[in-house]
Scaffold this motif. Structure first.
Motif, PDB file in Angstrom:
ATOM      1  N   ALA A 157       0.291  -1.038   0.077  1.00  0.00           N
ATOM      2  CA  ALA A 157      -0.216   0.048   0.124  1.00  0.00           C
ATOM      3  C   ALA A 157       0.504   1.030  -0.005  1.00  0.00           C
ATOM      4  O   ALA A 157       0.657   1.914  -0.467  1.00  0.00           O
ATOM      5  CB  ALA A 157      -1.185   0.020   1.236  1.00  0.00           C
ATOM      6  N   HIS A 158       2.076   1.192   1.068  1.00  0.00           N
ATOM      7  CA  HIS A 158       2.934   2.439   0.725  1.00  0.00           C
ATOM      8  C   HIS A 158       3.708   2.197  -0.691  1.00  0.00           C
ATOM      9  O   HIS A 158       3.537   3.689  -0.848  1.00  0.00           O
ATOM     10  CB  HIS A 158       3.965   2.273   1.519  1.00  0.00           C
ATOM     11  N   ASN A 159       3.630   1.292  -1.670  1.00  0.00           N
ATOM     12  CA  ASN A 159       4.608   0.944  -2.513  1.00  0.00           C
ATOM     13  C   ASN A 159       3.827   2.056  -3.850  1.00  0.00           C
ATOM     14  O   ASN A 159       3.531   2.772  -4.378  1.00  0.00           O
ATOM     15  CB  ASN A 159       5.267   0.004  -2.932  1.00  0.00           C
ATOM     16  N   ALA A 161       3.641   5.827  -5.620  1.00  0.00           N
ATOM     17  CA  ALA A 161       4.267   5.415  -6.645  1.00  0.00           C
ATOM     18  C   ALA A 161       3.102   6.422  -7.358  1.00  0.00           C
ATOM     19  O   ALA A 161       2.944   6.964  -8.689  1.00  0.00           O
ATOM     20  CB  ALA A 161       3.463   3.787  -7.276  1.00  0.00           C
ATOM     21  N   ALA A 162       1.995   6.823  -6.603  1.00  0.00           N
ATOM     22  CA  ALA A 162       0.934   7.766  -7.244  1.00  0.00           C
ATOM     23  C   ALA A 162       1.663   9.430  -7.219  1.00  0.00           C
ATOM     24  O   ALA A 162       1.288  10.307  -7.468  1.00  0.00           O
ATOM     25  CB  ALA A 162      -0.196   7.415  -6.593  1.00  0.00           C
ATOM     26  N   VAL A 163       2.483   8.991  -6.157  1.00  0.00           N
ATOM     27  CA  VAL A 163       3.034  10.821  -5.852  1.00  0.00           C
ATOM     28  C   VAL A 163       3.743  11.285  -7.220  1.00  0.00           C
ATOM     29  O   VAL A 163       4.557  10.754  -8.147  1.00  0.00           O
ATOM     30  CB  VAL A 163       3.634  10.507  -4.186  1.00  0.00           C
ATOM     31  N   LYS A 164       3.538  12.205  -7.741  1.00  0.00           N
ATOM     32  CA  LYS A 164       4.035  13.055  -8.824  1.00  0.00           C
ATOM     33  C   LYS A 164       5.551  13.899  -8.363  1.00  0.00           C
ATOM     34  O   LYS A 164       5.245  14.761  -7.607  1.00  0.00           O
ATOM     35  CB  LYS A 164       3.038  14.373  -9.781  1.00  0.00           C
ATOM     36  N   TRP A 165       6.571  13.949  -9.138  1.00  0.00           N
ATOM     37  CA  TRP A 165       7.503  14.276  -8.509  1.00  0.00           C
ATOM     38  C   TRP A 165       8.540  15.266 -10.323  1.00  0.00           C
ATOM     39  O   TRP A 165       7.910  14.988 -10.991  1.00  0.00           O
ATOM     40  CB  TRP A 165       9.501  12.869  -8.423  1.00  0.00           C
ATOM     41  N   HIS A 166       8.522  16.260  -9.853  1.00  0.00           N
ATOM     42  CA  HIS A 166       9.139  17.354 -10.710  1.00  0.00           C
ATOM     43  C   HIS A 166      10.623  18.208 -10.365  1.00  0.00           C
ATOM     44  O   HIS A 166      11.130  17.674  -9.583  1.00  0.00           O
ATOM     45  CB  HIS A 166       8.536  18.496 -10.292  1.00  0.00           C
ATOM     46  N   ARG A 180       8.429  17.332  -4.715  1.00  0.00           N
ATOM     47  CA  ARG A 180       7.014  16.423  -4.725  1.00  0.00           C
ATOM     48  C   ARG A 180       5.524  17.224  -6.254  1.00  0.00           C
ATOM     49  O   ARG A 180       5.380  18.676  -5.086  1.00  0.00           O
ATOM     50  CB  ARG A 180       5.989  15.878  -3.869  1.00  0.00           C
ATOM     51  N   GLU A 181       4.986  17.458  -6.047  1.00  0.00           N
ATOM     52  CA  GLU A 181       3.730  17.920  -7.099  1.00  0.00           C
ATOM     53  C   GLU A 181       3.204  18.861  -5.744  1.00  0.00           C
ATOM     54  O   GLU A 181       2.467  20.427  -5.997  1.00  0.00           O
ATOM     55  CB  GLU A 181       2.541  17.487  -7.746  1.00  0.00           C
ATOM     56  N   ASP A 182       2.559  18.194  -4.619  1.00  0.00           N
ATOM     57  CA  ASP A 182       1.426  18.829  -3.912  1.00  0.00           C
ATOM     58  C   ASP A 182       2.344  20.202  -3.138  1.00  0.00           C
ATOM     59  O   ASP A 182       2.110  21.314  -2.308  1.00  0.00           O
ATOM     60  CB  ASP A 182       1.103  17.726  -2.695  1.00  0.00           C
ATOM     61  N   VAL A 183       3.659  19.542  -2.803  1.00  0.00           N
ATOM     62  CA  VAL A 183       4.145  21.013  -1.961  1.00  0.00           C
ATOM     63  C   VAL A 183       5.136  22.101  -2.427  1.00  0.00           C
ATOM     64  O   VAL A 183       5.074  22.415  -2.443  1.00  0.00           O
ATOM     65  CB  VAL A 183       5.565  19.599  -1.206  1.00  0.00           C
TER      66      VAL A 183
END
Length: 110
Positions: free
Chosen positions: A30-32, A36-41, A81-84
């Motif tokens: 579940a953690h993985n 994986a759903a987090v977008k990184w830029h 991270r995109e949310d940050v």
């Protein structure tokens, strides 16, 4: 080391004993899936995403925006991270006099 209950009992700020909740741990799969759903830029893609320059993103990092490292094509690269990134973008928009003037002008015409 103290147990969680002993640490709660000895906490200097609270005068009452805090309720200690059991730790909930998710399965590694579940953690993985969440990671994986987090977008990184990278600096370049982050700047493109928010319509700013790479220098602005570097300034935000210097001013406290948390970033991480990833290996991309054999090269260590700073990533955010995109949310940050979007949180910092909204924060800087709220503090921008130019943005405030534009929003005020839009409200007056409506």
């Amino acid at each position: 080391m103290f147990s969680h209950m002993e640490a709660a009992e000895l906490h200097p700020i609270t005068s009452c004993v805090a309720t200690v909740l059991p730790l909930v741990t998710a399965s590694p799969s579940a953690h993985n899936a969440r990671m994986a759903a987090v977008k990184w830029h990278t600096y370049r893609t982050a700047a493109k995403r928010v319509g700013r320059t790479e220098k602005t993103i570097a300034n935000w990092r210097r001013w406290g925006m948390p970033m991480s490292w990833q290996v991309i094509e054999g090269q260590r690269t700073r990533v955010v991270r995109e949310d940050v990134l979007l949180k910092h973008f909204r924060l800087h928009l709220a503090q921008s006099p130019v943005h405030q003037y534009r929003m005020r002008a839009l409200r007056q015409t409506s």
